[in-house]
Scaffold this motif. Structure first.
Motif, PDB file in Angstrom:
ATOM      1  N   GLY A  18       0.850  -1.173   0.000  1.00 18.66           N
ATOM      2  CA  GLY A  18       0.000   0.000   0.000  1.00 18.66           C
ATOM      3  C   GLY A  18       0.890   1.229   0.000  1.00 18.66           C
ATOM      4  O   GLY A  18       2.131   1.134  -0.015  1.00 18.66           O
ATOM      5  N   ILE A  19       0.283   2.391   0.067  1.00 20.20           N
ATOM      6  CA  ILE A  19       1.067   3.615  -0.098  1.00 20.20           C
ATOM      7  C   ILE A  19       2.023   3.856   1.068  1.00 20.20           C
ATOM      8  O   ILE A  19       3.110   4.415   0.871  1.00 20.20           O
ATOM      9  N   GLY A  45      -0.613  -6.583  -7.636  1.00 15.83           N
ATOM     10  CA  GLY A  45      -0.082  -5.246  -7.873  1.00 15.83           C
ATOM     11  C   GLY A  45      -0.238  -4.393  -6.632  1.00 15.83           C
ATOM     12  O   GLY A  45      -0.811  -4.837  -5.622  1.00 15.83           O
ATOM     13  N   PRO A  46       0.256  -3.164  -6.666  1.00 13.96           N
ATOM     14  CA  PRO A  46       0.186  -2.303  -5.484  1.00 13.96           C
ATOM     15  C   PRO A  46      -1.192  -1.684  -5.312  1.00 13.96           C
ATOM     16  O   PRO A  46      -2.013  -1.658  -6.229  1.00 13.96           O
ATOM     17  N   ALA A  47      -1.454  -1.188  -4.103  1.00 15.15           N
ATOM     18  CA  ALA A  47      -2.609  -0.319  -3.820  1.00 15.15           C
ATOM     19  C   ALA A  47      -3.945  -0.992  -4.100  1.00 15.15           C
ATOM     20  O   ALA A  47      -4.880  -0.350  -4.581  1.00 15.15           O
ATOM     21  N   ARG A  48      -4.080  -2.276  -3.772  1.00 17.70           N
ATOM     22  CA  ARG A  48      -5.314  -2.989  -4.093  1.00 17.70           C
ATOM     23  C   ARG A  48      -6.369  -2.882  -2.988  1.00 17.70           C
ATOM     24  O   ARG A  48      -7.506  -3.311  -3.193  1.00 17.70           O
ATOM     25  N   HIS A  49      -6.006  -2.328  -1.850  1.00 20.48           N
ATOM     26  CA  HIS A  49      -6.970  -2.250  -0.745  1.00 20.48           C
ATOM     27  C   HIS A  49      -7.184  -0.794  -0.332  1.00 20.48           C
ATOM     28  O   HIS A  49      -7.711  -0.008  -1.115  1.00 20.48           O
ATOM     29  N   CYS A 153      -6.058  13.579  -6.018  1.00 20.45           N
ATOM     30  CA  CYS A 153      -5.035  12.940  -6.850  1.00 20.45           C
ATOM     31  C   CYS A 153      -5.383  11.478  -7.034  1.00 20.45           C
ATOM     32  O   CYS A 153      -6.343  10.967  -6.446  1.00 20.45           O
ATOM     33  N   ASP A 154      -4.601  10.798  -7.856  1.00 19.42           N
ATOM     34  CA  ASP A 154      -4.753   9.370  -8.092  1.00 19.42           C
ATOM     35  C   ASP A 154      -3.726   8.645  -7.225  1.00 19.42           C
ATOM     36  O   ASP A 154      -2.554   8.502  -7.607  1.00 19.42           O
ATOM     37  N   PHE A 155      -4.157   8.181  -6.040  1.00 23.40           N
ATOM     38  CA  PHE A 155      -3.219   7.548  -5.115  1.00 23.40           C
ATOM     39  C   PHE A 155      -2.719   6.200  -5.642  1.00 23.40           C
ATOM     40  O   PHE A 155      -1.611   5.774  -5.298  1.00 23.40           O
ATOM     41  N   SER A 393       1.622  10.086   3.396  1.00 25.77           N
ATOM     42  CA  SER A 393       2.451   8.884   3.305  1.00 25.77           C
ATOM     43  C   SER A 393       3.933   9.171   3.159  1.00 25.77           C
ATOM     44  O   SER A 393       4.768   8.401   3.649  1.00 25.77           O
ATOM     45  N   LEU A 394       4.313  10.266   2.504  1.00 31.06           N
ATOM     46  CA  LEU A 394       5.741  10.532   2.308  1.00 31.06           C
ATOM     47  C   LEU A 394       6.442  10.856   3.624  1.00 31.06           C
ATOM     48  O   LEU A 394       7.474  10.249   3.940  1.00 31.06           O
ATOM     49  N   PRO A 395       5.939  11.782   4.470  1.00 31.41           N
ATOM     50  CA  PRO A 395       6.598  11.982   5.762  1.00 31.41           C
ATOM     51  C   PRO A 395       6.450  10.796   6.701  1.00 31.41           C
ATOM     52  O   PRO A 395       7.375  10.500   7.480  1.00 31.41           O
ATOM     53  N   ILE A 396       5.326  10.096   6.640  1.00 30.48           N
ATOM     54  CA  ILE A 396       5.185   8.883   7.467  1.00 30.48           C
ATOM     55  C   ILE A 396       6.262   7.871   7.067  1.00 30.48           C
ATOM     56  O   ILE A 396       6.939   7.275   7.919  1.00 30.48           O
ATOM     57  N   GLY A 397       6.418   7.672   5.770  1.00 32.21           N
ATOM     58  CA  GLY A 397       7.420   6.723   5.293  1.00 32.21           C
ATOM     59  C   GLY A 397       8.821   7.075   5.749  1.00 32.21           C
ATOM     60  O   GLY A 397       9.610   6.192   6.103  1.00 32.21           O
ATOM     61  N   ARG A 398       9.141   8.374   5.762  1.00 28.39           N
ATOM     62  CA  ARG A 398      10.485   8.777   6.219  1.00 28.39           C
ATOM     63  C   ARG A 398      10.688   8.433   7.687  1.00 28.39           C
ATOM     64  O   ARG A 398      11.768   7.971   8.076  1.00 28.39           O
TER      65      ARG A 398
END
Length: 413
Positions: A18-19, A45-49, A153-155, A393-398
């Protein structure tokens, strides 16, 4: 599982594409080039849920209390997500949105949101009925807030691009049922070994659990006892008929009830031009229960055996009854929509794909409202990643990546 070899297949193993999982893997490639990262995803594939089954809204952060992880991540993450989409050619738009009060009882909560938005430094504007009509001619309300930084946006496209960047950096994303995690062996002082459904054993210095609907299950496989369990809630959507899309120009939300981590039935125009209406939130009969007919005896049994589920039901049964009514009756769902959009009729609504939210619930029945990340030896578990997780998701991921790198350093001694 065999524990003998000192060889590691990767430094960090991420479960879930997921993202949030992909953002974590991407952040690892940026923060520490050369770190070997593998992502496991049981879907093709990614992002299926959750990532691919939401409203597609880039949230501003106005709802979240100052000092909360939600506020911190959303405020920085929304701008980052817009920038990422711009740099990588991903469909997006900064549209702004309206939060509309339709009843006098909602006005104090609306005014509190105005103050919170100003605390966060967001561009908020108070609107009366005539000004609401300037933004949304067909929407009715007593008062509203316009929040200028909200977007769409298209996540799913974001997740695909993150996966591409991860593999371009020399790392691996494995898809398919063979990549489903069946066992985790934590070798104290050395790392973890994971066995997948196809019999592969992968050894890693650190494990990051971003398994979403199965995150508590993966935590228990690793030998960690999560403080909360996942109770799945299905969010049901409708699409506005194509010849009625002119009723909604952008994003329109009701004033949320602070007792619940749900934002209520809202109207969102997507990047492709369709107008999504929803969701309502009802208990799902399976972790991947996207319709009433999709049930899992194992998932349902675990839900019924968990004390938090019963305490949650006793505490919020009135709210839940209203959600169930809207789920079973299109007429009732339409009534809820008509509070914001009086011209809509049941014939204007077409059923759309549902999503299932991985809602963490404590044993006392409390809904976990903020992000919940727990650590064990060589493991980091993301146990609650509610909205605005996609936005942020970007700052969470960091942040998760930094924790994973710390675990890698411990493993290396």
């Amino acid at each position: 599982m065999r524990q003998g070899a000192d060889r590691y297949d990767c430094d960090v193993l991420v479960i879930g594409a997921g993202i949030v999982g992909l953002s974590t893997a991407y952040a690892l490639t940026r923060a520490a080039p050369g770190t070997r990262v593998t992502v496991l995803e049981k879907e093709p594939g990614p992002a299926r849920h959750q990532t691919g089954r939401n409203s597609g809204v880039i949230h501003s952060g106005i709802y979240y209390p100052p000092g909360s992880l939600k506020a911190r991540y959303a405020l920085s993450g929304s701008a980052e997500m817009v920038k990422f989409c711009s740099e990588h050619g991903i469909p997006h738009e900064v549209t702004g949105k309206l939060i509309v009060a339709t009843d006098r009882s909602e006005l104090p909560r609306l005014h509190a949101l105005i103050q919170r938005g100003r605390q966060h430094g967001l561009p908020v504007r108070e609107l009366g009925p005539a000004q609401i009509a300037e933004y949304e001619p067909h929407v009715r309300g007593l008062a509203a807030i316009h929040v200028g930084t909200t977007g769409i946006c298209d996540f799913t496209a974001v997740a695909r691009e993150l996966a591409r960047l991860i593999t371009d950096a020399g790392n691996e994303v494995r898809y398919g049922q063979g990549a489903a995690v069946e066992a985790v062996d934590r070798r104290v002082g050395r790392g973890v070994a994971v066995r997948t459904a196809d019999g592969t054993v992968l050894r890693a210095r650190a494990l990051v659990n971003c398994a979403g609907l199965y995150c508590d299950h993966v935590a228990r496989l690793a030998g960690d006892e999560p403080p909360a369990r996942i109770v799945p809630f299905r969010g049901e959507f409708y699409d506005l008929a194509a010849d009625r899309r002119d009723l909604v120009r952008g994003l329109v939300y009701p004033v949320p009830d602070p007792a619940f981590p749900f934002l209520g039935v809202h109207l969102t125009r997507g990047v492709e031009g369709s107008v999504h209406i929803g969701p309502n939130a009802v208990p799902a009969l399976a972790r991947e229960g996207y319709a009433w007919g999709e049930a899992s005896a194992a998932d349902l049994g675990g839900l019924l055996a968990y004390p938090g589920s019963w305490r949650l039901a006793r505490r919020h049964w009135r709210y839940g009854a209203g959600e169930m009514r809207r789920s079973l009756s299109r007429r009732a769902f339409t009534e809820a929509v008509r509070r914001l959009l009086p011209e809509v009729t049941a014939d204007d609504l077409t059923p759309a794909p549902a999503g299932v939210r991985a809602q963490a619930v404590l044993r006392d029945g409390t809904l976990v409202d903020d992000f919940l990340v727990e650590e064990g030896p060589h493991t980091i578990h993301v146990l609650n990643a509610p909205s605005p997780a996609a936005t942020a998701s970007l700052p969470i991921g960091r942040e998760i990546a930094q924790r994973a790198l710390a675990a890698v350093r411990v493993s290396r001694g």
